[in-house]
Motif scaffolding. Structure first.
Motif, short mmCIF file in Angstrom:
data_model
loop_
_atom_site.label_atom_id
_atom_site.label_comp_id
_atom_site.label_asym_id
_atom_site.label_seq_id
_atom_site.Cartn_x
_atom_site.Cartn_y
_atom_site.Cartn_z
N ASP A 111 44.41 51.88 37.77
CA ASP A 111 42.88 51.61 37.30
C ASP A 111 42.07 51.44 38.32
O ASP A 111 42.00 50.99 39.36
CB ASP A 111 43.17 49.94 36.60
N VAL A 112 40.74 52.14 38.01
CA VAL A 112 39.69 52.39 39.04
C VAL A 112 38.54 52.05 38.58
O VAL A 112 38.08 52.57 37.27
CB VAL A 112 39.73 53.91 39.62
N ILE A 134 38.43 38.57 43.57
CA ILE A 134 38.93 37.22 43.89
C ILE A 134 38.94 36.11 42.68
O ILE A 134 39.93 35.54 42.22
CB ILE A 134 38.38 36.58 44.87
N ASP A 135 37.80 36.13 42.33
CA ASP A 135 37.64 35.04 41.09
C ASP A 135 38.26 35.43 39.66
O ASP A 135 39.01 34.74 39.26
CB ASP A 135 36.16 34.91 40.60
N THR A 136 38.51 36.78 39.51
CA THR A 136 39.06 37.34 38.32
C THR A 136 40.66 37.20 38.41
O THR A 136 41.41 37.17 37.35
CB THR A 136 38.83 38.75 37.73
N CYS A 137 41.06 37.56 39.70
CA CYS A 137 42.63 37.57 39.84
C CYS A 137 43.29 36.28 40.20
O CYS A 137 44.53 36.13 39.69
CB CYS A 137 42.75 38.17 41.10
N LEU A 138 42.43 35.15 40.56
CA LEU A 138 43.10 33.75 40.54
C LEU A 138 42.95 32.87 39.64
O LEU A 138 42.13 33.02 38.83
CB LEU A 138 42.25 33.24 41.89
N LYS A 139 44.11 32.10 39.50
CA LYS A 139 43.76 31.07 38.52
C LYS A 139 42.96 29.95 39.09
O LYS A 139 42.47 29.73 40.28
CB LYS A 139 45.31 30.23 38.55
N ASN A 140 42.55 28.87 38.22
CA ASN A 140 41.36 28.12 38.75
C ASN A 140 41.85 26.87 39.73
O ASN A 140 41.01 26.41 40.63
CB ASN A 140 40.67 27.31 37.34
N TYR A 141 43.01 26.85 39.96
CA TYR A 141 43.56 25.78 41.07
C TYR A 141 44.11 26.82 42.20
O TYR A 141 44.51 26.12 43.12
CB TYR A 141 44.71 25.10 40.63
N ALA A 169 34.84 51.56 44.86
CA ALA A 169 35.51 51.85 43.97
C ALA A 169 36.74 50.98 44.26
O ALA A 169 37.56 50.77 45.07
CB ALA A 169 36.05 53.36 44.35
N VAL A 170 36.80 50.26 43.17
CA VAL A 170 37.98 48.98 43.11
C VAL A 170 39.32 49.65 42.17
O VAL A 170 39.06 50.62 41.40
CB VAL A 170 37.60 47.86 42.23
N VAL A 171 40.40 49.71 43.18
CA VAL A 171 41.77 50.43 42.68
C VAL A 171 42.80 49.04 42.38
O VAL A 171 43.31 48.43 43.46
CB VAL A 171 42.16 51.13 43.70
N PHE A 172 43.45 49.13 41.06
CA PHE A 172 44.47 48.41 40.89
C PHE A 172 45.55 49.22 40.71
O PHE A 172 45.70 49.98 39.75
CB PHE A 172 43.95 47.43 39.55
N ALA A 173 46.48 49.29 41.71
CA ALA A 173 47.48 50.44 41.50
C ALA A 173 48.83 49.53 41.00
O ALA A 173 49.66 50.30 40.77
CB ALA A 173 47.70 51.12 43.05
N PHE A 185 38.94 42.68 32.49
CA PHE A 185 38.09 43.10 33.86
C PHE A 185 36.68 43.57 33.66
O PHE A 185 35.80 42.86 34.32
CB PHE A 185 39.03 43.91 34.70
N ILE A 186 36.59 44.31 32.72
CA ILE A 186 35.15 44.98 32.52
C ILE A 186 34.13 43.70 32.12
O ILE A 186 33.01 43.72 32.83
CB ILE A 186 35.05 45.95 31.44
N THR A 187 34.67 42.97 31.10
CA THR A 187 33.59 42.02 30.91
C THR A 187 33.51 40.95 31.86
O THR A 187 32.37 40.55 31.96
CB THR A 187 34.51 41.10 29.67
N GLN A 188 34.47 40.62 32.61
CA GLN A 188 34.16 39.86 33.81
C GLN A 188 33.33 40.45 34.83
O GLN A 188 32.51 39.77 35.63
CB GLN A 188 35.46 39.11 34.31
N VAL A 189 33.44 41.56 35.20
CA VAL A 189 32.64 42.32 36.28
C VAL A 189 31.19 42.10 35.46
O VAL A 189 30.35 41.96 36.35
CB VAL A 189 32.82 43.77 36.04
N LYS A 190 31.00 42.17 34.33
CA LYS A 190 29.32 42.15 33.85
C LYS A 190 29.11 40.56 33.98
O LYS A 190 27.81 40.55 34.27
CB LYS A 190 29.52 42.48 32.31
N GLN A 191 30.05 39.78 33.84
CA GLN A 191 29.63 38.31 33.71
C GLN A 191 29.04 38.08 35.35
O GLN A 191 28.35 37.17 35.54
CB GLN A 191 30.91 37.44 33.53
N HIS A 192 29.73 38.71 36.15
CA HIS A 192 29.59 38.63 37.67
C HIS A 192 28.20 39.32 38.16
O HIS A 192 27.98 39.14 39.40
CB HIS A 192 30.75 39.14 38.49
#
Length: 341
Positions: A54-55, A69-76, A214-218, A226-233
């Protein structure tokens, strides 16, 4: 004034500017749903040998770091980084602003040591009070580092192994990745990054693009929505085709690495001249960031003719400064600088 202050002084490579002019009145759908983003994504997947990756295209480095970092991590969870890491020093606490702590460990010329990483994480789980502490959920490294140094493939493989052992994600900041890929000493490829990292990004802002990363999730750890959260940020561009078009150009005929090589070639000449003239290096960097230690009086004299970056105070009499070459640095400017030196 000569300028060696950073590697994003210029607007963009001429092929990108030409393409932007050619399509300036075309009608394109927004938010990365256009044909240019689709073409660029496919070319990046091919370059990474990761056909299912996913790019995504984000607007800048700090937004990319905090969003990933924010979208990949749990709140703790927090993110482990070298004490000198960009997210720990020069991003104004952007990661902490999301609620995730940066967990600093010792830096060695900008890099973390795999053994020290494992000692830190294993020590966390051995601590009887670790449930009252921030969990290490991710390891963050830069390739190249903030000091221009490089992780070897063996180091990257070991860091990846440790992350998998402790169920941590590995995130590689590639803001200057092009300069690492173009460096003779480098043995890490894009397919290596796609294989070993959960997520990494290919920097455009500092390597020929007007802006964009260009962010790559391989792997399998792309955050949900993720798109929704990119917009939030605030990291999404409405005119997303401007990002896609730039990366489509950069990944046509290997332009990305070709133009990055200019930064390496000019840096080699500058480093050779500095060594011949007896200058002291803070670290030995094989890439385009050259950090030298100067007497403060000499630094003040030099600043009247050359733009460079302050790096750090060494003593009351000495300061470390950085000369930075780029994809657009002219060899004639390097030669002029050597005359001044």
């Amino acid at each position: 004034m000569l300028s060696f202050v950073n590697d994003y002084c210029e607007v963009a490579h001429e092929s990108i500017l030409k393409k932007l002019t050619e399509i300036s009145l075309d009608k394109n759908p927004g938010y990365g749903t256009d044909k240019y983003c689709a073409m660029a994504q496919e070319k990046i997947r091919k370059a990474c040998n990761a056909p299912t990756a996913d790019v995504y295209f984000l607007v800048g480095g700090t937004q990319t770091n905090k969003t990933v970092i924010d979208t990949c991590l749990k709140n703790y969870e927090g993110v482990v980084s070298a004490n000198t890491g960009h997210i720990n020093v020069h991003e104004a606490g952007a990661v902490e602003f999301t609620g995730h702590k940066v967990l600093g460990i010792p830096s060695h010329d900008g890099k973390i040591c795999p053994k020290e990483l494992e000692a830190y994480v294993s020590g966390f789980y051995k601590d009887g009070n670790h449930e009252h502490m921030i969990y290490p959920g991710m390891t963050y490294i830069s390739q190249p580092t903030e000091y221009g140094t490089l992780y070897s493939l063996a180091e990257l493989e070991e860091i990846s192994r440790i992350c998998k052992k402790y169920d941590m994600q590995l995130f590689v900041d590639g803001a200057r990745l092009g300069y690492g890929l173009a460096c003779q000493e480098n043995d890490v490829t894009l397919p290596d990054l796609a294989r070993l990292a959960d997520v990494f990004y290919i920097g455009g802002t500092k390597v020929g693009a007007m802006f964009g990363e260009a962010v790559v999730f391989a792997g399998e750890k792309r955050p949900a929505h993720f798109i929704t959260q990119v917009k939030q940020h605030g990291a999404m561009l409405a005119k997303g085709w401007l990002l896609g078009l730039q990366f489509d150009e950069l990944f046509t005929d290997n332009l990305y690495e070709k133009i990055a090589k200019n930064a390496i070639d000019t840096a080699i000449v500058l480093k050779k001249a500095l060594k011949e003239k007896g200058y002291t290096f803070l670290v030995e960097s094989p890439t385009n960031q050259i950090i030298v230690v100067l007497d403060n009086k000499r630094m003040e004299e030099l600043s009247k003719q050359v733009n460079f970056s302050f790096w750090e105070v060494i003593s009351e009499e000495k300061t470390a400064i950085r000369f930075c070459t780029s994809w657009a640095t002219k060899m004639s400017d390097v030669l002029a600088l050597t005359e001044i030196l």
